[in-house]
Design a protein around this motif. Structure first.
Motif, mmCIF file in Angstrom:
data_model
loop_
_atom_site.group_PDB
_atom_site.id
_atom_site.type_symbol
_atom_site.label_atom_id
_atom_site.label_comp_id
_atom_site.label_asym_id
_atom_site.label_seq_id
_atom_site.Cartn_x
_atom_site.Cartn_y
_atom_site.Cartn_z
ATOM 1 N N GLU A 56 0.728 -1.223 0.122
ATOM 2 C CA GLU A 56 0.024 0.026 0.137
ATOM 3 C C GLU A 56 0.942 1.235 -0.006
ATOM 4 O OE1 GLU A 56 -2.385 -0.569 3.491
ATOM 5 O OE2 GLU A 56 -3.305 -2.576 2.703
ATOM 6 N N GLY A 57 2.179 0.887 0.043
ATOM 7 C CA GLY A 57 2.894 2.265 0.099
ATOM 8 C C GLY A 57 3.109 2.921 1.476
ATOM 9 N N LEU A 58 2.845 2.617 2.540
ATOM 10 C CA LEU A 58 2.608 3.098 3.720
ATOM 11 C C LEU A 58 4.126 2.901 4.386
ATOM 12 C CD1 LEU A 58 -0.611 1.882 5.317
ATOM 13 C CD2 LEU A 58 -0.168 4.243 4.733
ATOM 14 N N ILE A 59 4.875 1.731 4.131
ATOM 15 C CA ILE A 59 6.237 1.811 4.531
ATOM 16 C C ILE A 59 6.899 1.243 3.599
ATOM 17 C CG2 ILE A 59 5.419 1.146 6.656
ATOM 18 C CD1 ILE A 59 5.758 -1.815 6.027
ATOM 19 N N GLY A 60 8.335 1.521 3.630
ATOM 20 C CA GLY A 60 9.383 1.164 2.746
ATOM 21 C C GLY A 60 10.264 0.200 3.145
#
Length: 247
Positions: A56-60
């Motif tokens: 979801e692109g919340l964390i990398g």
């Protein structure tokens, strides 16, 4: 609770922690071992929950380093072809929808090319308002090819996921999509339905989706309220799905 449900619950709790500011942008998440202990779960289950937040692109992620918070807003990656409702559920949100207008019309020249039909062939036009947690975030202007239009017309006006219902009712799978992103100013209808001032900036996604065999299903002009969604495109020297074109 079954193991799949447990990883979804852990992912939901992490999303809330990020949204609430307990893990602000730039902060590192606890390690998998720490999360497993905190949630009384296996590291495999925690890994599934973390993978959902990565998607979801919340964390990398970075090799050998802890996961770092990148955003407080779930993103939709173009490496996945998911419906609005599927994306919302993956982010722990509640999706809603309401048809504002639906009518049969004839295909305009540009639509005919995208849908691979003849100019002035019948098409179904649908104006649909989409919500997240009851707040308006998206106005869809979708044109459906005649062969699937009757099935769409038969759906309830408040159908949560057209994609899922068409699969359940007809077996249709949306397999491929082409997306064009730009920014536009909100017109009168956009402003009214999305509760904005006329002229406010909107993210526009023009998309055309097809079946696995390449048969066009729909073409749509989707306009998102500012701050409601982030789209991500992951590319590399080996794979580059992102192309720049003239407006």
């Amino acid at each position: 609770m079954s193991e799949p449900r447990r990883h979804e619950r852990i992912a939901d709790e992490l999303r809330r922690a990020i949204a609430d500011g307990r893990y602000p942008v730039g902060a590192a998440l606890p390690s998998e071992a720490e999360l497993a202990a905190a949630h009384d779960a296996s590291r495999g289950t925690v890994r599934q929950a973390v993978a959902a937040l990565l998607a979801e692109g919340l964390i990398g992620s970075r090799q050998g380093a802890r996961r770092v918070v990148l955003s407080t807003t779930p993103s939709q990656s173009f490496t996945e072809l998911r419906s609005f409702a599927q994306w919302a559920r993956a982010g722990g949100r509640t999706a809603g929808g309401r048809v504002l207008a639906s009518s049969w019309d004839v295909a305009h020249t540009d639509e005919a090319g995208l849908l691979q039909v003849r100019h002035k062939d019948p098409v179904l036009r649908v104006l649909r308002l989409r919500t997240l947690d009851s707040e308006p975030v998206l106005l869809e202007r979708t044109v459906y090819a005649e062969w699937i239009g009757s099935a769409v017309e038969a759906l309830p006006e408040d159908c949560e996921s057209v994609t899922q219902r068409l699969y359940d009712d007809t077996g249709l799978v949306f397999a491929h999509g082409e997306h064009h992103l730009d920014a536009v100013a909100a017109g009168t209808a956009d402003a009214d339905h999305l509760r904005l001032r006329r002229g406010s900036p909107l993210l526009r996604v023009r998309r055309t989706t097809t079946t696995a065999e390449g048969r066009p299903v729909e073409t749509s002009d989707d306009r998102y309220r500012p701050g409601s969604v982030v789209f991500t495109v992951r590319n590399s020297t080996q794979t580059n799905p992102l192309a720049r074109t003239h407006a």
